[in-house]
Design an enzyme around this catalytic site. Structure first.
Site, PDB file in Angstrom:
ATOM      1  N   ASP A 277      36.996  49.263  34.954  1.00 14.67           N
ATOM      2  CA  ASP A 277      37.318  48.973  36.358  1.00 14.67           C
ATOM      3  C   ASP A 277      36.086  48.511  37.155  1.00 14.67           C
ATOM      4  O   ASP A 277      35.776  49.068  38.223  1.00 14.67           O
ATOM      5  CB  ASP A 277      37.884  50.235  37.026  1.00 14.67           C
ATOM      6  CG  ASP A 277      39.021  50.861  36.246  1.00 14.67           C
ATOM      7  OD1 ASP A 277      39.847  50.111  35.700  1.00 14.67           O
ATOM      8  OD2 ASP A 277      39.088  52.106  36.181  1.00 14.67           O
TER       9      ASP A 277
ATOM     10  N   GLU B  44      48.379  46.871  39.945  1.00 16.09           N
ATOM     11  CA  GLU B  44      47.339  47.810  40.380  1.00 16.09           C
ATOM     12  C   GLU B  44      46.042  47.017  40.519  1.00 16.09           C
ATOM     13  O   GLU B  44      46.050  45.785  40.445  1.00 16.09           O
ATOM     14  CB  GLU B  44      47.185  48.962  39.376  1.00 16.09           C
ATOM     15  CG  GLU B  44      46.775  48.517  37.987  1.00 16.09           C
ATOM     16  CD  GLU B  44      46.737  49.647  36.954  1.00 16.09           C
ATOM     17  OE1 GLU B  44      47.267  50.737  37.203  1.00 16.09           O
ATOM     18  OE2 GLU B  44      46.159  49.415  35.872  1.00 16.09           O
TER      19      GLU B  44
HETATM   20  O1  FUB Z   1      40.729  53.367  34.824  1.00 14.02           O
HETATM   21  C1  FUB Z   1      41.870  54.092  35.193  1.00 14.02           C
HETATM   22  C2  FUB Z   1      42.934  53.163  35.664  1.00 14.02           C
HETATM   23  O2  FUB Z   1      43.278  52.233  34.629  1.00 14.02           O
HETATM   24  C3  FUB Z   1      42.539  52.275  36.814  1.00 14.02           C
HETATM   25  O3  FUB Z   1      42.534  52.929  38.032  1.00 14.02           O
HETATM   26  C4  FUB Z   1      43.546  51.210  36.673  1.00 14.02           C
HETATM   27  O4  FUB Z   1      43.307  50.073  37.447  1.00 14.02           O
HETATM   28  C5  FUB Z   1      43.478  50.954  35.178  1.00 14.02           C
HETATM   29  O5  FUB Z   1      42.393  50.151  34.849  1.00 14.02           O
END
Ligand code: FUB
Length: 444
Positions: A31, A202
């Site tokens: 991320d 997301e």
């Molecule tokens: O890294 C944990 C979660 O997985 C992140 O918050 C999302 O965007 C995905 O990458």
């Protein structure tokens, strides 16, 4: 688990020696939110770990945050842990849920936003904030999470008029809320980011370019998996128009990204699991990104080459090429340190490697690590393309076999300065179907 750790450790050792992408290999990073502050490039990623003995990992196992800066164009400095899960004033202890963060600067203050699992169990994730006078902290963490915000993946936009917006969420819908001047409270109820396509989303990451608001996000297509998509609007609060994908699915568990302009070049940061082979132990990577004239973003293909810019004294790992023609890459054998080579180099084959930093032009020689299994041949190094300015000519002779390695050197024929794309042009004098195996080049 022991086997996974052993496998990963050997991969890490290997990657440390040759890596361009992924960016760091001493820990797993996911991320990545990249930001440029006062001309310096920083990355604020999350941190995947192998679950400690006895810990039942909650999907991902993510205990804390590190942060990194780019030093000398090629080295990522790790500032260590900036926030541990058990230091979150409102967080549930040992919840291993420190997902994607962001950091922005307003005035002379840096604001670091992060999601964590709240101890009051009011939501899956809440978003907290900390402040510092330095981009690398230490940050002073607010005692409570931001009221009225519930969700993951904070993405911040600071507009030219000084107004800030917090985008967040994970699910079929993503949300945005304007922030108060204090950057720690929302100024209005979150609203849905309108205009996005259907499907799970997301990883909100907003930015502004040419007076247009770009809203980028991770987007799951049922038949493809995670992609990175983008939408544009003339208003930071939308509605947005979906414009397509920035990155196709790369056989990843998840993808999550950020976009930054550094030294006039656009860069997409994202993550991949090329080191671990396991989609919950990810590694951040970066590749250059370009806009079309109409403001559309050209799709980015993940490369091993990345954005590194090797300079005098550093190995230029030509297997991390930008373009290759008439040659292949393969794993190096023999007694050589682990790594990759350019091989099967046919007559007039080429490999191009961009952004080599000749700096002030003080390099007078070029070294090459080669293996040659035929009697004689040569390769040249040229600037820009196969017909460009000749800067080095390497005659090669039999070294004892295609896996018997030797370092050779030759003078640099002209003073070259600054960042240049170089092309290696292979020539076989014996009409053989390969000239030389090439591991790396180095300016001296
Ligand atoms: O890294 C944990 C979660 O997985 C992140 O918050 C999302 O965007 C995905 O990458």
């Amino acid at each position: 688990m022991k086997k996974i750790v052993l496998f990963i450790s050997s991969c890490l050792l290997f990657q440390q020696m040759i890596a361009q992408n992924p960016l760091v290999t001493n820990i797993f990073t996911a991320d990545p939110t990249a930001r440029v502050f006062d001309g310096k490039l920083y990355v604020y990623p999350s941190h995947d770990i192998v679950p400690p003995e006895g810990i039942e990992a909650p999907r991902f196992c993510m205990p804390d945050y590190h942060l990194f800066s780019l030093e000398n164009g090629n080295t990522w400095k790790d500032y260590g842990v900036v926030l541990d899960q058990n230091e979150v004033p409102w967080g549930k202890k040992d919840s291993y849920g420190m997902w994607a963060p962001d950091c922005i600067k307003k005035g002379d203050t840096y604001y670091y936003y992060y999601p964590a699992q709240p101890k009051d169990e009011s939501s899956f994730r809440r978003i907290g904030v900390g402040t510092s006078k330095s981009p690398t902290g230490p940050f002073k963490w607010e005692k409570d999470y931001i009221k009225g915000v519930s969700g993951i993946d904070p993405g911040l936009l600071l507009d030219d008029d000084g107004k800030a917006y917090l985008y967040f969420g994970g699910g079929q819908e993503l949300f945005v809320a304007p922030l108060k001047d204090n950057m720690k409270e929302i100024a209005a109820e979150p609203i849905k980011v309108e205009g996005l396509p259907a499907g799970y989303k997301e990883g909100s990451f907003p930015f502004k370019y040419n007076n247009l608001y770009y809203f980028t996000f991770a987007h799951v297509f049922p038949d493809e998996g995670y992609t990175i998509g983008y939408a544009t609007s003339e208003n930071p609060l939308g509605p947005f128009t979906y414009r397509g994908k920035i990155m196709d699915n790369i056989n990843n568990g998840t993808n999550h990204h950020s976009v930054v302009n550094y030294n006039g070049q656009w860069i997409l940061f994202y993550h991949y699991w090329q080191v671990s082979g396991y989609n919950k132990l990810r590694s951040m990577s970066a590749d250059y990104m370009e806009f079309k004239k109409d403001g559309a973003i050209k799709k980015v293909k993940p490369t091993m080459r990345g954005i590194g810019s090797p300079t005098i004294g550093e190995e230029i790992q030509v297997d991390r090429y930008n373009e290759i023609s008439g040659a292949k890459t393969a794993f190096v054998g023999g007694n050589e340190p682990l790594g990759w080579m350019v091989c099967d180099t046919k007559m007039m084959s080429t490999v191009q490697f961009n952004n080599v930093d000749f700096a002030d032009g003080s390099a007078t020689k070029m070294e090459a690590r080669i293996a040659c299994g035929q009697r004689i041949g040569s390769f040249e190094v040229r600037i820009g393309n196969a017909k460009g300015k000749l800067i080095a000519n390497f005659p090669v002779k039999y070294t004892g076999g295609w896996n018997t390695w030797k370092t050779i050197e030759t003078p640099i024929l002209e003073k070259i300065t600054g960042k240049q794309n170089i092309v290696v042009l292979f020539k076989s004098d014996w009409g053989s179907d390969k000239t030389v195996n090439l591991n790396w080049l180095k300016l001296k």
